[in-house]
Design a protein around this motif. Structure first.
Motif, PDB file in Angstrom:
ATOM      1  N   THR A 157      -5.134  -4.678 -51.755  1.00 23.52           N
ATOM      2  CA  THR A 157      -3.868  -4.260 -52.349  1.00 23.52           C
ATOM      3  C   THR A 157      -3.584  -5.146 -53.547  1.00 23.52           C
ATOM      4  O   THR A 157      -3.701  -6.383 -53.460  1.00 23.52           O
ATOM      5  CB  THR A 157      -2.710  -4.373 -51.337  1.00 23.52           C
ATOM      6  OG1 THR A 157      -2.973  -3.531 -50.215  1.00 23.52           O
ATOM      7  CG2 THR A 157      -1.396  -3.943 -51.967  1.00 23.52           C
ATOM      8  N   ASN A 216      -9.803   6.038 -49.167  1.00 29.62           N
ATOM      9  CA  ASN A 216      -8.464   6.434 -49.604  1.00 29.62           C
ATOM     10  C   ASN A 216      -7.920   5.429 -50.604  1.00 29.62           C
ATOM     11  O   ASN A 216      -8.215   4.230 -50.534  1.00 29.62           O
ATOM     12  CB  ASN A 216      -7.509   6.592 -48.414  1.00 29.62           C
ATOM     13  CG  ASN A 216      -7.293   5.302 -47.655  1.00 29.62           C
ATOM     14  OD1 ASN A 216      -6.526   4.438 -48.075  1.00 29.62           O
ATOM     15  ND2 ASN A 216      -7.979   5.159 -46.515  1.00 29.62           N
ATOM     16  N   THR A 271       1.672   8.118 -54.591  1.00 24.78           N
ATOM     17  CA  THR A 271       0.582   9.082 -54.708  1.00 24.78           C
ATOM     18  C   THR A 271      -0.596   8.583 -53.874  1.00 24.78           C
ATOM     19  O   THR A 271      -0.957   7.397 -53.951  1.00 24.78           O
ATOM     20  CB  THR A 271       0.151   9.245 -56.169  1.00 24.78           C
ATOM     21  OG1 THR A 271       1.280   9.601 -56.970  1.00 24.78           O
ATOM     22  CG2 THR A 271      -0.914  10.332 -56.301  1.00 24.78           C
ATOM     23  N   ARG A 272      -1.204   9.483 -53.101  1.00 24.11           N
ATOM     24  CA  ARG A 272      -2.314   9.081 -52.227  1.00 24.11           C
ATOM     25  C   ARG A 272      -3.395  10.161 -52.225  1.00 24.11           C
ATOM     26  O   ARG A 272      -3.093  11.351 -52.257  1.00 24.11           O
ATOM     27  CB  ARG A 272      -1.817   8.836 -50.803  1.00 24.11           C
ATOM     28  CG  ARG A 272      -2.939   8.472 -49.825  1.00 24.11           C
ATOM     29  CD  ARG A 272      -2.409   8.044 -48.495  1.00 24.11           C
ATOM     30  NE  ARG A 272      -3.503   7.805 -47.549  1.00 24.11           N
ATOM     31  CZ  ARG A 272      -3.569   6.790 -46.707  1.00 24.11           C
ATOM     32  NH1 ARG A 272      -2.604   5.898 -46.693  1.00 24.11           N
ATOM     33  NH2 ARG A 272      -4.586   6.668 -45.883  1.00 24.11           N
ATOM     34  N   TYR A 273      -4.644   9.688 -52.169  1.00 24.88           N
ATOM     35  CA  TYR A 273      -5.794  10.591 -52.054  1.00 24.88           C
ATOM     36  C   TYR A 273      -6.700  10.066 -50.952  1.00 24.88           C
ATOM     37  O   TYR A 273      -7.005   8.870 -50.889  1.00 24.88           O
ATOM     38  CB  TYR A 273      -6.576  10.678 -53.362  1.00 24.88           C
ATOM     39  CG  TYR A 273      -7.918  11.361 -53.207  1.00 24.88           C
ATOM     40  CD1 TYR A 273      -7.996  12.737 -53.033  1.00 24.88           C
ATOM     41  CD2 TYR A 273      -9.102  10.623 -53.187  1.00 24.88           C
ATOM     42  CE1 TYR A 273      -9.233  13.371 -52.863  1.00 24.88           C
ATOM     43  CE2 TYR A 273     -10.333  11.244 -53.027  1.00 24.88           C
ATOM     44  CZ  TYR A 273     -10.390  12.612 -52.857  1.00 24.88           C
ATOM     45  OH  TYR A 273     -11.601  13.233 -52.676  1.00 24.88           O
ATOM     46  N   ASP A 274      -7.132  10.980 -50.059  1.00 25.69           N
ATOM     47  CA  ASP A 274      -8.055  10.650 -48.970  1.00 25.69           C
ATOM     48  C   ASP A 274      -9.261  11.578 -49.030  1.00 25.69           C
ATOM     49  O   ASP A 274      -9.106  12.784 -49.258  1.00 25.69           O
ATOM     50  CB  ASP A 274      -7.376  10.821 -47.610  1.00 25.69           C
ATOM     51  CG  ASP A 274      -6.362   9.742 -47.316  1.00 25.69           C
ATOM     52  OD1 ASP A 274      -6.673   8.843 -46.524  1.00 25.69           O
ATOM     53  OD2 ASP A 274      -5.241   9.803 -47.873  1.00 25.69           O
ATOM     54  N   ARG A 333      -4.098   4.540 -52.832  1.00 23.60           N
ATOM     55  CA  ARG A 333      -2.659   4.793 -52.865  1.00 23.60           C
ATOM     56  C   ARG A 333      -2.031   4.035 -54.027  1.00 23.60           C
ATOM     57  O   ARG A 333      -2.367   2.871 -54.268  1.00 23.60           O
ATOM     58  CB  ARG A 333      -2.015   4.344 -51.549  1.00 23.60           C
ATOM     59  CG  ARG A 333      -0.520   4.637 -51.459  1.00 23.60           C
ATOM     60  CD  ARG A 333       0.066   4.146 -50.149  1.00 23.60           C
ATOM     61  NE  ARG A 333       0.124   2.696 -50.080  1.00 23.60           N
ATOM     62  CZ  ARG A 333      -0.654   1.938 -49.333  1.00 23.60           C
ATOM     63  NH1 ARG A 333      -1.578   2.505 -48.577  1.00 23.60           N
ATOM     64  NH2 ARG A 333      -0.532   0.620 -49.314  1.00 23.60           N
ATOM     65  N   THR A 356       1.824   3.147 -55.680  1.00 24.29           N
ATOM     66  CA  THR A 356       3.278   3.165 -55.569  1.00 24.29           C
ATOM     67  C   THR A 356       3.864   2.700 -56.892  1.00 24.29           C
ATOM     68  O   THR A 356       3.545   1.597 -57.372  1.00 24.29           O
ATOM     69  CB  THR A 356       3.753   2.247 -54.434  1.00 24.29           C
ATOM     70  OG1 THR A 356       3.130   2.644 -53.206  1.00 24.29           O
ATOM     71  CG2 THR A 356       5.261   2.322 -54.275  1.00 24.29           C
TER      72      THR A 356
END
Length: 652
Positions: A484, A527, A547-550, A529, A531
């Motif tokens: 992160t 994944n 927004t998130r993509y997996d 993410r 913010t």
């Protein structure tokens, strides 16, 4: 107590305290106003929030209710939230919390009396509803679909409880609790019935299991629990026990030969109903102990042990008839040659489980944390049962409408039995590292390993000449890495990848039917993410975007064993999933906010079957729009819905 009576009492109880709270707030408010100063503004500790809402649907209303747990095409509302508190005997505290929403079957009330440095007593009641869609399967060839007997079903769940807690100085903390839980209603089942009215012609088999079925549920559970905890030096110790008594009355209701009515198919071979009844009488006892030792401020060690034993006395039957819930022995003119039934089922089952675990948390440096753990589980299962098997026999003259020529009836039943024993040893380990030594960054690495070794022996006296005797072993591995990054106060980025390997193997010494002996699962999941909290003018408040993509990829390989031969390994499945989601949270004013979310899922599964081709005051306002399309159901599960909900809170 009947359900309607319970709901009425909850509403009256909640409404009484709500009215008392409003009156108390009015009188107390005047007194406070008279003595309050500008330095000590009035603080409102009590409130009641009233709410009303509704949903308008088109299409499959039951599917909407099941997906979103909201009643369709009706208004619902009531007390959304209630809190009232007061004092007694100088420092004693009395409080009431709850809500009650009609036509939603959502009720909750909690009453508590607490005395500091002594203890508390509290009691409550909770009930809520889950909805289910009764639709069965869909066969795309000629769009074959059968309407369910009950299109919309629901189950109500509830819990009435009381809890006592001792919190006296220098005494162990003791908690005693009793719960009475229930589950009652109907739900759909994926154990579907069969029909040959699919429009298929030879050489294809016309029968398909797509006929909807349902379950009747009536479950009651009484739970007694006890826990005591105390600190000895730098070690916390917790001991507890739990006893449960469950009584369950279930029935699975299915249909065979659906749609086969004269003159489409002459008797025999017409539709008939099946009621499979199961009754359980279960006793559970468990005990557990937990310790937590703080060796130093940066080194902690925890242990835990639990023992559980479960015994079950079961009974039941499976009966064919012209209607559900028929008594055995009634004539069934449409009975088929494979309509096997049973009566007088009686059996026992026992499960014993021991679990031990230990964990170590260590921070050798301020920016590095290490967590490692170990768990061992031993489980032994024993079960046996007997029943009277009923097999169809050809009808004999004289023939009548209830004893048609070419039909079947049940002959003299014969006893049957079966038994199973299994013994498993499971080991699990975990290692996790977290590092924060780089400014604005968090890194983590994690590994998990599981091993499973066991043996299974089982037999049944019907349709199995060779008992099953096998050893099992499984190995699971999961490796995770992630990070992160917070480059600014308004932007955060995170990513994670994990790889999972699961291998299941069996050594079969004897068996009568084909068995899956080896299967490997490989899963890759990635994944990311983001913010983002953009800077807005003060008049526009605050905004947060996530927004998130997996991406998930799964491959499955397996091998089968039959009559002493292990077949070659084949890829039995491949799954690919893409998920994109976006959420927005906007607070233009301190007392006003908007939330919105969007998600898109692309899920593709490939198997060998793919190659088979057949032709003081707070106001809340929420609005939701739902558009659901299910190609696999031929559109029968599709729906659109508009939801509107509003609540108004008064604080006093």
């Amino acid at each position: 107590m009947k359900t309607a009576s319970r709901r009425f009492l909850v509403l009256v109880f909640a409404g009484t305290f709500a009215a008392a709270g409003v009156r108390a707030g009015t009188s107390d408010g005047k007194a406070v106003t008279a003595t309050a100063t500008e330095e000590q503004p009035e603080e409102y500790k009590n409130w009641i929030e009233l709410a009303i809402g509704g949903v308008i649907t088109s299409g499959d209303r039951a599917q909407f209710e099941q997906e979103h747990r909201l009643p369709g095409d009706q208004v619902y509302g009531g007390i959304q939230d209630l809190h009232f508190e007061g004092t007694f005997d100088k420092n004693g505290i009395f409080s009431v919390d709850g809500h009650a929403l009609w036509d939603f079957n959502d009720y909750n009330i909690t009453v508590q009396l607490a005395k500091p440095n002594f203890g508390y007593i509290k009691a409550g009641y909770t009930e809520f509803r889950s909805w289910y869609d009764g639709n069965g399967g869909f066969f795309p060839h000629k769009d074959v679909f059968f309407d369910p007997p009950y299109p919309e079903m629901h189950i109500d769940r509830g819990d009435a409880w009381i809890e006592l807690g001792l919190r006296a100085p220098n005494w162990p903390e003791i908690t005693i609790r009793y719960d009475h839980e229930f589950r009652f209603g109907q739900k759909d089942s994926t154990v579907w019935g069969d029909t040959n009215q699919t429009g298929l012609l030879p050489p294809f088999t016309s029968t398909r299991k797509i006929i909807p079925s349902f379950r009747n549920i009536d479950e009651k559970r009484d739970i007694f629990s006890f826990e005591a905890s105390k600190t000895f030096g730098n070690t916390d110790v917790l001991l507890g026990m739990r006893y449960e008594h469950n009584t369950n009355d279930y029935s699975l209701n299915t249909e065979r030969g659906a749609g086969q009515l004269p003159p489409v198919v002459p008797p025999p071979g017409q539709q008939r109903k099946i009621t499979q009844q199961q009754n359980d009488d279960v006793d559970l006892f468990s005990g557990h102990g937990i310790t937590e030792t703080r060796i130093t401020d940066n080194l902690w060690f925890t242990t835990g042990y639990s023992y559980t034993t479960i015994t079950n006395d079961l009974s039941g039957s499976r009966i064919y008839g012209t209607h559900w819930d028929e008594a055995f022995g009634e004539p069934v003119p449409t009975l088929g040659s494979r309509d096997h039934a049973f009566i007088d089922l009686a059996g026992t089952a026992r499960i014993r489980e021991n679990v031990f675990n230990a964990n170590l948390f260590w921070m050798p440096f301020d920016n590095l944390a290490i967590l490692t753990g170990f768990r061992y589980t031993h489980q032994n299962n024993d079960s046996e049962s007997t029943f009277i098997a009923e097999e169809p026999m050809p009808n004999t003259p004289p023939f009548t409408p209830t004893n048609p020529e070419g039909g079947f009836h049940y002959g003299v039943g014969f006893p049957a039995d079966g038994a199973r024993n299994s013994d498993y040893n499971l080991f699990a380990q975990r290692l996790e590292l977290r590092y924060t030594g780089i400014k604005d960054w968090l890194f983590w690495v994690q590994g998990e390993w599981e091993e499973d070794y066991g043996s299974v022996n089982e037999f049944q006296s019907i349709d199995e000449e060779v008992p099953l005797d096998k050893n099992t072993n499984a190995l699971g591995q999961t490796y995770t890495i992630g990070a992160t990054w917070n480059p600014t106060m308004r932007l955060s980025l995170a990513g994670q990848y994990f790889h999972r390997i699961a291998s299941y193997n069996e050594d079969i010494f004897s068996a009568d039917f084909p068995r899956l002996v080896n299967q490997d699962w490989n899963v890759d999941d990635f994944n990311i993410r983001m913010t983002f909290r953009p800077k807005l003018p003060a008049c526009m408040g605050s905004l947060a975007l996530v927004t998130r993509y997996d991406f998930v990829h799964t491959s499955i390989d397996g091998q089968w064993y039959f009559e002493g031969e292990t077949f070659s390994e084949l890829q039995t499945g491949e799954i690919k999933k893409h998920v994109i989601s976006e959420s927005l949270n906007w607070n233009p004013l301190p007392r006003f906010f908007l939330q919105a979310s969007f998600s898109y899922v692309l899920n593709q599964t490939d198997t060998p079957a793919n190659n088979i081709e057949l032709v003081p005051t707070r106001l809340t306002l929420k609005y939701g729009f739902f558009d659901y399309r299910d190609v696999t159901s031929g559109g029968h599960n599709n729906y659109r819905a508009h939801s509107l909900f509003s609540s108004l809170q008064f604080r006093f």
